[in-house]
Design an enzyme around this catalytic site. Structure first.
Site, mmCIF file in Angstrom:
data_model
loop_
_atom_site.group_PDB
_atom_site.id
_atom_site.type_symbol
_atom_site.label_atom_id
_atom_site.label_comp_id
_atom_site.label_asym_id
_atom_site.label_seq_id
_atom_site.Cartn_x
_atom_site.Cartn_y
_atom_site.Cartn_z
ATOM 1 N N SER A 184 12.903 13.952 61.130
ATOM 2 C CA SER A 184 12.107 14.923 61.884
ATOM 3 C C SER A 184 10.956 14.568 62.529
ATOM 4 C CB SER A 184 11.666 15.954 60.992
ATOM 5 O OG SER A 184 12.875 16.852 60.321
ATOM 6 N N HIS B 68 15.398 17.616 65.858
ATOM 7 C CA HIS B 68 16.622 16.692 65.512
ATOM 8 C C HIS B 68 17.463 16.912 66.815
ATOM 9 C CE1 HIS B 68 15.995 15.468 61.274
ATOM 10 N NE2 HIS B 68 15.282 16.538 61.332
ATOM 11 N N TYR C 284 20.447 21.726 53.194
ATOM 12 C CA TYR C 284 19.832 23.044 53.163
ATOM 13 C C TYR C 284 20.431 23.751 54.517
ATOM 14 C CZ TYR C 284 16.478 21.287 56.557
ATOM 15 O OH TYR C 284 15.878 20.598 57.658
ATOM 16 N N GLU C 285 21.219 22.917 55.365
ATOM 17 C CA GLU C 285 21.994 23.616 56.420
ATOM 18 C C GLU C 285 23.264 24.090 55.963
ATOM 19 O OE1 GLU C 285 20.985 21.138 60.387
ATOM 20 O OE2 GLU C 285 20.518 20.020 58.870
ATOM 21 N N ALA D 154 10.206 12.323 57.894
ATOM 22 C CA ALA D 154 8.965 12.844 57.689
ATOM 23 C C ALA D 154 8.733 13.400 56.367
ATOM 24 C CB ALA D 154 8.945 14.017 58.720
ATOM 25 N N MET E 240 13.111 16.259 52.357
ATOM 26 C CA MET E 240 14.468 16.980 51.987
ATOM 27 C C MET E 240 15.604 16.207 52.674
ATOM 28 S SD MET E 240 13.054 20.627 53.476
ATOM 29 C CE MET E 240 11.518 21.453 53.166
ATOM 30 N N SER E 241 15.616 15.019 52.705
ATOM 31 C CA SER E 241 16.682 14.147 53.254
ATOM 32 C C SER E 241 16.886 12.701 52.584
ATOM 33 C CB SER E 241 16.402 14.032 54.723
ATOM 34 O OG SER E 241 15.126 13.155 55.039
ATOM 35 N N ASN F 127 2.152 15.555 56.456
ATOM 36 C CA ASN F 127 1.264 16.186 55.894
ATOM 37 C C ASN F 127 1.039 16.119 54.698
ATOM 38 O OD1 ASN F 127 4.203 17.409 55.570
ATOM 39 N ND2 ASN F 127 3.212 18.671 53.893
ATOM 40 N N HIS G 128 6.531 23.563 59.796
ATOM 41 C CA HIS G 128 7.481 22.694 60.463
ATOM 42 C C HIS G 128 6.785 21.912 61.727
ATOM 43 C CE1 HIS G 128 11.201 20.526 61.310
ATOM 44 N NE2 HIS G 128 11.388 21.381 62.447
#
Ligand code: HPA
Length: 282
Positions: free
Chosen positions: A37, A68, A92-93, A120, A221-222, A245, A257
């Site tokens: 990201s 993305h 999550y997509e 990220a 998340m990846s 963050n 985000h």
């Protein structure tokens, strides 16, 4: 589109996507890259680039989120033939874990030997600051532990064994090269363990205290799905997190985000220097 893709990935799915890409370029990539990201800018320096929107590739899970680009960039960077995914897709997509692994499978089929993954991530380690890079030395496959593995389903024997080893998911030699580059270039490089959660919500303070106690330094998340597929097929992996963050361990900070994407602007130049340096050493 999400719903129409099969849960598992077949050899035929991989072949069809690979053949489509071969019809667009003759280049045989040696190094694959997956950009996280806000980190897509790293692909801008790729020379003689063939750019292919992932939406055109049969069976490719589309990235649906801001930050993305959703394209493949195939060309040369620091003299290395590279295959760059600018904009990955996430669990999550709505895609299955095996489907998310298609990028690594296609790279392996095209002959990629080394995969560089970036993301990220939120700092769970209180010593890490936004804008810093973290060399991923290991990961916690939290989602896989609960069964959401990218290798779930029939094993693709031609790529690797049913029960692949993960004792050195991140390649020691590549890590050493990244440390050398960071030192030479004066880039502060943190090191630590990345944990992948399903998202899309960020974590509660209790989630984060739990992850810290479990040994995590950064959360995202990846990445872990692609790394597992890469290792299953014998591809060497280098992983770098861009700390976007501070994770909210005490409940006093809000994570957005937008903040993650903004940090990308600071992270991209450092990440580009680091990865270009590693490519020059290969
Ligand atoms: N949590 C989860 N994923 C993330 C974060 C975070 O704080 N930052 C960037 N990706």
């Amino acid at each position: 589109m999400v719903a129409r893709l099969n849960q598992f990935l077949s050899l035929n799915d991989i072949e069809v996507a690979t053949e489509f890409l071969r019809s667009h370029t003759d280049l045989q990539p040696r190094v694959g890259m997956i950009l996280g990201s806000g980190l897509g800018g790293l692909a801008e320096g790729v020379a003689s680039a063939t750019k292919i929107p992932t939406g055109e590739v049969p069976g490719w899970p589309q990235s649906t989120i801001e930050g993305h680009a959703g394209q493949l960039v195939i060309g040369e960077l620091e003299g290395q033939p590279v295959f760059v995914l600018q904009g990955r897709s996430h669990y999550y997509e709505g895609y299955s874990m095996p489907r998310i692994g298609i990028s690594a499978r296609v790279m392996q089929t095209l002959g990629v030997e080394i995969l560089i993954v970036t993301n990220a991530a939120g700092a769970v380690n209180p010593d890490f600051m936004p804008g810093e890079l973290m060399l991923i030395t290991d990961h916690i496959n939290f989602m896989g532990m609960a069964g959401a593995s990218p290798l779930r389903g029939p094993n693709l024997e031609s790529f690797g064994p049913r029960f692949p080893d993960m004792s050195q998911a991140y390649d020691r030699e590549l890590m050493a090269q990244a440390r050398e580059v960071a030192k030479e270039e004066g880039i502060e490089l943190q090191e630590g363990v990345y944990v992948c959660l399903g998202g899309p919500n960020f974590e509660t303070p209790a989630d984060l205290r739990f992850l810290r106690a479990a040994g995590a330094d950064a959360v995202g998340m990846s990445t872990v799905a692609e790394v597992i597929v890469a290792r299953h097929g014998g591809t060497r992996v280098l992983g770098v997190s861009g700390i976007s963050n501070k994770a909210n361990l005490d409940g006093d900070t809000v994570t957005t985000h937008e903040e993650v994407l903004e940090a990308g602007q600071i992270l991209v130049p450092k990440l580009t220097t680091l990865i270009r340096g590693v490519l020059r050493r290969l």
